[in-house]
Design a protein around this motif. Structure first.
Motif, PDB file in Angstrom:
ATOM      1  N   GLN A 281       0.875  -1.285   0.029  1.00  0.00           N
ATOM      2  CA  GLN A 281      -0.037  -0.082   0.138  1.00  0.00           C
ATOM      3  C   GLN A 281       0.824   1.366  -0.021  1.00  0.00           C
ATOM      4  O   GLN A 281       0.535   2.061  -0.627  1.00  0.00           O
ATOM      5  CB  GLN A 281      -0.917   0.183   1.311  1.00  0.00           C
ATOM      6  N   LYS A 310      -7.333  -1.352  -1.518  1.00  0.00           N
ATOM      7  CA  LYS A 310      -7.201   0.019  -2.437  1.00  0.00           C
ATOM      8  C   LYS A 310      -7.996   0.961  -1.754  1.00  0.00           C
ATOM      9  O   LYS A 310      -7.490   2.330  -1.928  1.00  0.00           O
ATOM     10  CB  LYS A 310      -7.949  -0.280  -3.739  1.00  0.00           C
ATOM     11  N   ARG A 670     -13.042 -12.105   3.938  1.00  0.00           N
ATOM     12  CA  ARG A 670     -12.334 -10.782   4.050  1.00  0.00           C
ATOM     13  C   ARG A 670     -11.695 -10.632   5.353  1.00  0.00           C
ATOM     14  O   ARG A 670     -10.974  -9.518   5.176  1.00  0.00           O
ATOM     15  CB  ARG A 670     -13.207  -9.620   3.214  1.00  0.00           C
TER      16      ARG A 670
END
Ligand SMILES: Nc1ncnc2c1ncn2[C@@H]1O[C@H](COP(=O)(O)OP(=O)(O)OP(=O)(O)O)[C@@H](O)[C@H]1O
Ligand SMILES: [Zn+2]
Ligand SMILES: [Zn+2]
Length: 809
Positions: A281, A310, A670
């Motif tokens: 990131q 993101k 997730r």
């Protein structure tokens, strides 16, 4: 000196042949201070008065005597010079009228609204004899002033002929007024009209029984600033009359203030702070803020697997943008403009964010837009059209899920938000970030050629694994005697998932399931009488509807072709699956999300909220649940029929299938619980399905690019699709063949002209439809096509012939 503003080039709000260029008007001295490029103005055009946009100001006229600009409609022009320029560019590249392009960039309420009003003629001759009904009409208009024509026509004794008569006698005038649909919300505020000392004296002078008035005055002695009237009355439990008498005494005064509607008023968002970035990131963040700090236009493809964080990168890059005093636009597909997404942005930037989505009323949308135009907010998040947010110093444009087809507008102007973003990015020296787990094939191609910098996030945050994916061959299931919609593997997985207290998402491509009505004796499918397409069955009111023209009829009892009563109809796909779940797993709680359950305002949000709160075990839905969702307890994703889209006649079929499967799979596991995905298909060997299941993105793009190159499709060429339509079959054939012939002639050696062939839906709304395709690489071809089309339009002189142009690649 304002002499250089004496001539305005105006794009008028008239879509007709020959109006696709600006017209010059004279700017009267009095308007020169307020008129700007981008102003909305009123002008005369032919014998009408219309709205228009100023696209250029100069001191020279192209003609001798010019008509004057009648009025400038707004204090602040709705368009900036940059947006005007953008609009003219769009008109050229999308083959539409400039006014269509300019109108697309402003809120709908600013679009021209024309109405006719009736008033008394200024040279009305008094003393002439009038019939009683004429007398009454004139009398009423004298009292009420100018009134809209429709209103006047509804008055007793008034008819069109009566008005026409009075106009001819020069007693009345009917005029056209140009306005807009803007409504502004106003509230009443109260404040002291005199000094504190005077208030105190007045308070002492009031009799003790005037309790409420005394309380109101004491309030203003403590807090002399203005308050909304309703709030004051509520907090003191006072009536309106107490305030009125204080106003009459000259102690208080009322004023109207305009209030901007806030669609999120009264909602609080959990404030969030930046998370420490992962090394990947961090690299992405630096790639963005480097050029941002240098004020250099740059394009980045942020290619990050689902759940790679993101959004956190966007948030921190936006933060940096704001620190530099610049602004940011974030585009998301309408369907992923979910409450979750909005909360993440509101949580980080609070009132500095404007949200533009289709659920807002016209007025709310206008107010959000004005907050952008005035600089009150610095971040705009919204679907496709938010790309036109009228910021004046853009630093960053983010397009999330950049591969989504909804970024291309289907009607004129047929722009693609990505191309508009690049153009705005250049104008503002801004950074444009395209983020996705599944880039469009053309974006990958552009990155490969160095037109974009590609930055990869290859891992999910916090080392969470990507889910395990299994592909089930449904032909095999049938062979082994399983006729259910569910494969045995999906049944088992669903059962286990729910019994562990976890949640599942079941995805169904809506187009895939039979929603039509079929006669089992003769095989007839019920079709729309106006379109060559089967009708869709709607269970709720038992009707058959055409999704293209709105035609509806009740479900027939017997077959109109053979009279048999063996009619079989199917519910919409999701309804069928819901029934199957009830049969196989009694007691399992399902929330169904499709067009039928979400057409009510706020329904989408409410259903997701209930699923998030654990009120159901299964979320069952169509495309609209494919992306953007992030629920910690979802560990199973089932795709009921993966290959439906593969069979659409579209060169993007494989790409779309791959993208969809990858995105849906990304909804599983997730968070702390690991995820699993089951994909059911009839073509398990197809590369789009196989490679999505193996999450081998690189291999997919390699293969797909090769195939596009072999078959000569975008991005290896550009493609025009011309659609000709006409109520008469002969006429459309003639026009399309003529066009194809002319195009082949004009483009020989430069482009490949294919067709005409019938369109995918060969008849729609009683119009026959033919297509011609042009594959080309040479940019000059676009101009030549434009010329041929104009020529055809002018020569045909047939108002029924419609030609639409669509550009791809
Ligand atoms: N640096 C970080 N540290 C911890 N958690 C993070 C970090 N970055 C993101 N997350 C969390 O990881 C989850 C996934 O991140 P996010 O939704 O931003 O991913 P994404 O790439 O946008 O996903 P998708 O494209 O699948 O929607 C979110 O819950 C987010 O809060
Ligand atoms: Zn039949
Ligand atoms: Zn129809």
């Amino acid at each position: 000196m304002t002499a250089e503003k004496s001539i305005a080039a105006v794009v008028v709000d008239v879509v007709a042949r020959g109006t696709d260029r600006p017209f010059d008007y004279h700017v009267p001295e009095t308007l020169r201070d307020v008129i700007e490029v981008g102003s909305r103005v009123r002008v005369s055009f032919g014998h009408r008065k219309v709205m228009g946009y100023v696209v250029r100001l100069s001191g020279e006229a192209s003609y001798g005597r010019l008509k004057p600009i009648l009025d400038v409609m707004d204090l602040v022009p709705p368009l900036t010079p940059e947006l005007v320029d953008l609009g003219l560019w769009m008109a050229e590249t999308c083959f539409c009228h400039p006014i269509t392009a300019l109108n697309a960039m402003v809120p709908a309420v600013l679009k021209g609204r024309y109405r006719r009003v009736v008033r008394i003629h200024p040279r009305f001759a008094p003393g002439t004899v009038l019939a009683p009904e004429e007398e009454a009409l004139i009398e009423r208009l004298r009292r009420e002033g100018e009134r809209p024509l429709e209103t006047v026509l509804a008055w007793p004794g008034v008819s069109r002929s009566l008005i026409r008569q009075l106009v001819r006698e020069r007693r009345l005038l009917v005029e056209e007024r140009v306005g807009d649909r803007v409504t502004r919300r106003r509230t009443r505020w109260v404040k002291p009209a005199v000094s504190g000392q005077a208030l105190r004296r007045a308070l002492d002078a009031l009799p003790p029984r005037a309790l409420r008035q005394r309380e109101i005055l004491s309030h203003f002695l403590d807090r002399p600033e203005a308050v909304p009237l309703s709030r004051l009355l509520a907090s003191l439990k006072a009536g309106r009359s107490s305030v009125d008498s204080l106003v009459e005494k000259g102690l208080l005064q009322l004023e109207e203030r305009e209030e901007l509607r806030d669609p999120f008023a009264g909602r609080s968002f959990e404030p969030t702070s930046p998370l420490p970035l992962t090394p990947e990131q961090e690299r992405a963040f630096r790639a963005i803020v480097g050029p941002l700090r240098e004020g250099r236009h740059h394009r980045i493809l942020l290619h990050g697997v689902t759940g790679s964080g993101k959004t956190e990168v966007y948030l921190q890059a936006i933060d940096e943008t704001l620190k530099q005093g610049r602004q940011a636009i974030v585009l998301v597909p309408e369907i992923s403009l979910t409450p979750q997404m909005v909360a993440r942005f509101k949580g980080r930037f609070g009132p500095r964010v404007a949200v533009l989505h289709s659920g807002l009323s016209g007025g709310e949308r206008f107010d959000e837009w004005r907050k952008i135009r005035s600089g009150e907010v610095q971040v705009a998040i919204g679907a496709r059209s938010a790309i036109f947010a009228p910021f004046s110093n853009l630093g960053l444009i983010v397009i999330d899920e950049e591969h989504e087809s909804s970024y291309k507008q289907e009607e004129q102007p047929k722009y693609h938000a990505r191309e508009v973003a690049f153009r705005r990015g250049m104008a503002h020296r801004a950074v444009v970030v395209l983020g996705t787990a599944t880039p469009a094939v053309e974006t990958i191609h552009r990155a490969g050629r160095g037109e974009l910098e590609r930055v990869v996030l290859s891992r999910r945050v916090q080392g969470r694994p990507l889910p395990r994916v299994d592909v089930v061959d449904m032909r095999e299931e049938l062979r082994e005697g399983n006729r259910s919609i569910f494969s045995r593997m999906l049944q088992e997985a669903l059962e286990q998932c729910v019994s562990r207290g976890e949640q599942a998402v079941l995805f169904l491509n809506r187009r895939g399931f039979s929603t039509f009505v079929l006669c089992r004796s003769c095989g007839k499918v019920m079709e729309c009488p106006h379109c060559d397409i089967s009708l869709t069955f709607h269970r709720t009111n038992r009707t058959l509807r055409c999704h293209y023209c709105g035609y509806a009829e009740p479900v027939p009892e017997t077959c109109p072709a053979c009279g048999s009563s063996h009619i079989r109809y199917f519910g919409t796909g999701t309804q069928r699956v819901e029934e199957e779940i009830a049969r196989l797993f009694p007691g399992m709680r399902v929330i169904r999300m499709d067009v039928d359950t979400t057409n009510r305002k706020g329904a989408h949000e409410e259903l997701l909220g209930r699923f998030g709160a654990g009120e159901a075990d299964v979320l069952l839905g169509t495309q609209m649940i494919a992306k953007g969702l992030d629920f910690p307890r979802v560990t199973l994703v089932g795709v009921i029929a993966a290959d439906i889209m593969l069979h659409l006649p579209d060169f993007r079929a494989a790409e779309r299938t791959f993208q969809l499967l990858t995105q849906v799979s990304g909804r599983a596991g997730r968070h702390d619980l690991s995820g699993r995905v089951v994909i059911q298909t009839y073509s398990p060997k197809h590369y789009s399905i196989d490679l999505a299941a193996r999450t081998d993105t690189e291999a997919f793009y390699r293969k797909e690019l090769l195939s596009r190159k072999q078959h000569r499709y975008p991005p290896f060429c550009r493609l025009f699709t011309l659609l000709f339509s006409h109520p008469d079959r002969q006429a459309v054939m003639q026009a399309a063949f003529e066009a194809a012939r002319l195009l082949k002639q004009a483009l020989s050696g430069k482009a490949e002209v294919l067709g005409p062939v019938p369109a995918t839906i060969p008849r729609m709304k009683d119009r026959y439809r033919l297509q011609v395709f042009i594959k080309y690489t040479d940019e000059d071809v676009a101009k030549a096509v434009g010329k041929v089309l104009r020529y055809l339009e002018e020569r045909a002189e047939d108002p029924e012939l419609l030609v639409s142009v669509d550009r791809d690649g």
